[in-house]
Design a protein around this motif. Structure first.
Motif, mmCIF file in Angstrom:
data_model
loop_
_atom_site.group_PDB
_atom_site.id
_atom_site.type_symbol
_atom_site.label_atom_id
_atom_site.label_comp_id
_atom_site.label_asym_id
_atom_site.label_seq_id
_atom_site.Cartn_x
_atom_site.Cartn_y
_atom_site.Cartn_z
ATOM 1 N N GLN A 1 0.829 -1.298 -0.032
ATOM 2 C CA GLN A 1 -0.113 -0.062 -0.024
ATOM 3 C C GLN A 1 0.927 1.214 0.008
ATOM 4 O O GLN A 1 0.523 2.181 -0.721
ATOM 5 C CB GLN A 1 -0.771 -0.015 1.340
ATOM 6 C CG GLN A 1 -2.117 -1.020 1.133
ATOM 7 C CD GLN A 1 -3.465 -0.591 0.534
ATOM 8 O OE1 GLN A 1 -3.501 0.493 0.043
ATOM 9 N NE2 GLN A 1 -4.309 -1.427 0.515
ATOM 10 N N VAL B 1 2.654 1.607 -3.410
ATOM 11 C CA VAL B 1 1.567 2.085 -4.664
ATOM 12 C C VAL B 1 1.296 3.409 -4.152
ATOM 13 O O VAL B 1 1.147 4.442 -5.131
ATOM 14 C CB VAL B 1 0.669 1.052 -4.518
ATOM 15 C CG1 VAL B 1 -0.482 1.700 -5.408
ATOM 16 C CG2 VAL B 1 1.016 -0.323 -4.826
ATOM 17 N N THR B 2 1.018 3.889 -2.863
ATOM 18 C CA THR B 2 0.495 5.361 -2.833
ATOM 19 C C THR B 2 1.592 6.389 -3.107
ATOM 20 O O THR B 2 1.246 7.189 -3.609
ATOM 21 C CB THR B 2 0.161 5.390 -1.221
ATOM 22 O OG1 THR B 2 -0.695 4.451 -1.177
ATOM 23 C CG2 THR B 2 -0.203 6.733 -1.031
ATOM 24 N N ILE C 1 1.693 6.474 -6.916
ATOM 25 C CA ILE C 1 0.598 7.334 -7.535
ATOM 26 C C ILE C 1 0.861 8.622 -7.144
ATOM 27 O O ILE C 1 0.664 9.794 -7.961
ATOM 28 C CB ILE C 1 -0.645 6.791 -6.942
ATOM 29 C CG1 ILE C 1 -0.773 5.592 -7.364
ATOM 30 C CG2 ILE C 1 -1.794 7.716 -7.289
ATOM 31 C CD1 ILE C 1 -2.064 4.705 -6.945
ATOM 32 N N MET D 1 -7.010 9.245 -6.287
ATOM 33 C CA MET D 1 -5.877 8.477 -5.885
ATOM 34 C C MET D 1 -6.163 7.127 -5.060
ATOM 35 O O MET D 1 -5.640 6.005 -5.514
ATOM 36 C CB MET D 1 -4.830 9.302 -5.078
ATOM 37 C CG MET D 1 -3.832 10.558 -5.890
ATOM 38 S SD MET D 1 -2.467 11.228 -4.873
ATOM 39 C CE MET D 1 -3.638 11.992 -3.558
ATOM 40 N N THR D 2 -6.971 7.554 -4.102
ATOM 41 C CA THR D 2 -7.372 6.314 -3.585
ATOM 42 C C THR D 2 -7.957 5.427 -4.295
ATOM 43 O O THR D 2 -8.006 3.846 -4.419
ATOM 44 C CB THR D 2 -8.524 6.631 -2.610
ATOM 45 O OG1 THR D 2 -7.904 7.405 -1.563
ATOM 46 C CG2 THR D 2 -9.240 5.572 -1.868
ATOM 47 N N ARG E 1 -5.305 3.469 -6.313
ATOM 48 C CA ARG E 1 -4.627 2.356 -5.552
ATOM 49 C C ARG E 1 -5.444 1.246 -5.369
ATOM 50 O O ARG E 1 -5.039 0.085 -5.280
ATOM 51 C CB ARG E 1 -4.297 3.091 -4.119
ATOM 52 C CG ARG E 1 -3.648 2.159 -3.209
ATOM 53 C CD ARG E 1 -3.250 2.844 -1.741
ATOM 54 N NE ARG E 1 -4.423 3.150 -1.406
ATOM 55 C CZ ARG E 1 -4.538 4.189 -0.188
ATOM 56 N NH1 ARG E 1 -3.269 4.513 0.182
ATOM 57 N NH2 ARG E 1 -5.721 4.403 0.408
ATOM 58 N N TRP F 1 -0.843 0.875 -16.392
ATOM 59 C CA TRP F 1 -1.600 1.955 -15.617
ATOM 60 C C TRP F 1 -2.625 2.859 -16.443
ATOM 61 O O TRP F 1 -3.759 3.143 -15.860
ATOM 62 C CB TRP F 1 -0.612 3.006 -15.187
ATOM 63 C CG TRP F 1 0.576 2.399 -14.266
ATOM 64 C CD1 TRP F 1 1.723 1.648 -14.369
ATOM 65 C CD2 TRP F 1 0.453 2.195 -13.016
ATOM 66 N NE1 TRP F 1 2.377 1.111 -13.425
ATOM 67 C CE2 TRP F 1 1.545 1.736 -12.311
ATOM 68 C CE3 TRP F 1 -0.520 2.766 -11.969
ATOM 69 C CZ2 TRP F 1 1.711 1.440 -10.879
ATOM 70 C CZ3 TRP F 1 -0.531 2.621 -10.697
ATOM 71 C CH2 TRP F 1 0.699 1.888 -10.180
#
Length: 236
Positions: free
Chosen positions: A66, A69-70, A73, A85-86, A89, A158
């Protein structure tokens, strides 16, 4: 010297070699990886379960994944707000996608179990996260990040992820089940006529308590909107 000899001549030399190909470095403590690939079975005692099951490593690996990846992004999508963004992800760490990652990395060849494997392949997503946890515990955060960026990210389209309509309802139900939060209901509260046609208002109830609502021109659309709001609530 002893570790070097074990890698070249020990009984686990083939596993050492395969893991080097997989994670880009020789493991220092092989037991972390053996644990990561150990699928739990129901009849294990609590002591055996904790000592020889991937689920604790999965918990750790999920947090590392997490974070990486966060970070990616945040750096590569400066035009995205918090909600966008959430959403992106959630698409990347989605169970179905991680199952695909496990298969493309050929992780099933490493799995061991004292009983029959689950019929559903969801456990493969757990194995991916457990492997990340094992790399983190054995070689540290930088190597775990390297593994994610160099081996998992290249498998991600992506642009397709951005364009894909996200299944908020499915993700919400999955999260509720994972966290054992209780019973969920999607209830149509209202159907009304407007100039655009019929509009549905759907609420999400968790253990009988309303936690979010959503509207849409179709029931499914309203459910997705309500689930999206519920997901944001749970992530706060």
């Amino acid at each position: 010297m002893r570790l070097w000899l074990a890698r070249l001549f020990g009984p686990d030399r083939a596993l050492y070699a395969e893991l080097k190909k997989l994670i880009g470095a020789y493991p220092s403590e092989l037991e972390w990886y053996k644990m990561a690939f150990s699928v739990p079975v129901p009849f294990l005692s609590r002591e055996a379960y904790l000592a020889d099951s991937y689920e604790r490593l999965e918990f750790l690996g999920d947090a590392v994944l997490q974070l990486v990846v966060t970070d990616y992004i945040f750096r590569h999508y400066p035009h995205f707000d918090e909600g966008e963004m959430t959403e992106l992800r959630a698409k990347v760490v989605n169970t179905d996608y991680l199952v695909e990652v496990a298969q493309r990395l050929m992780l099933p060849q490493f799995i061991r179990s004292q009983g029959p494997l689950p019929k559903r392949l969801d456990y493969l997503a757990d194995v991916v996260e457990a492997l990340i946890g094992a790399v983190y515990m054995d070689l540290g955060f930088d190597r775990a990040r390297y593994f994610i960026v160099r081996r998992i990210f290249p498998l991600i389209n992506w642009a397709r992820m951005e364009a894909t309509e996200f299944n908020y309802k499915g993700r919400f139900l999955e999260l509720v089940q994972q966290k054992q939060l209780g019973q969920v209901e999607f209830v149509v509260q209202e159907r009304r006529r407007t100039s655009r046609g019929e509009v549905f208002v759907v609420c999400v109830r968790l253990n009988g308590k309303e936690i979010s609502t959503g509207t849409g021109l179709r029931k499914k659309e309203a459910e997705q909107a309500a689930a999206r709001a519920a997901l944001r609530l749970l992530s706060e």
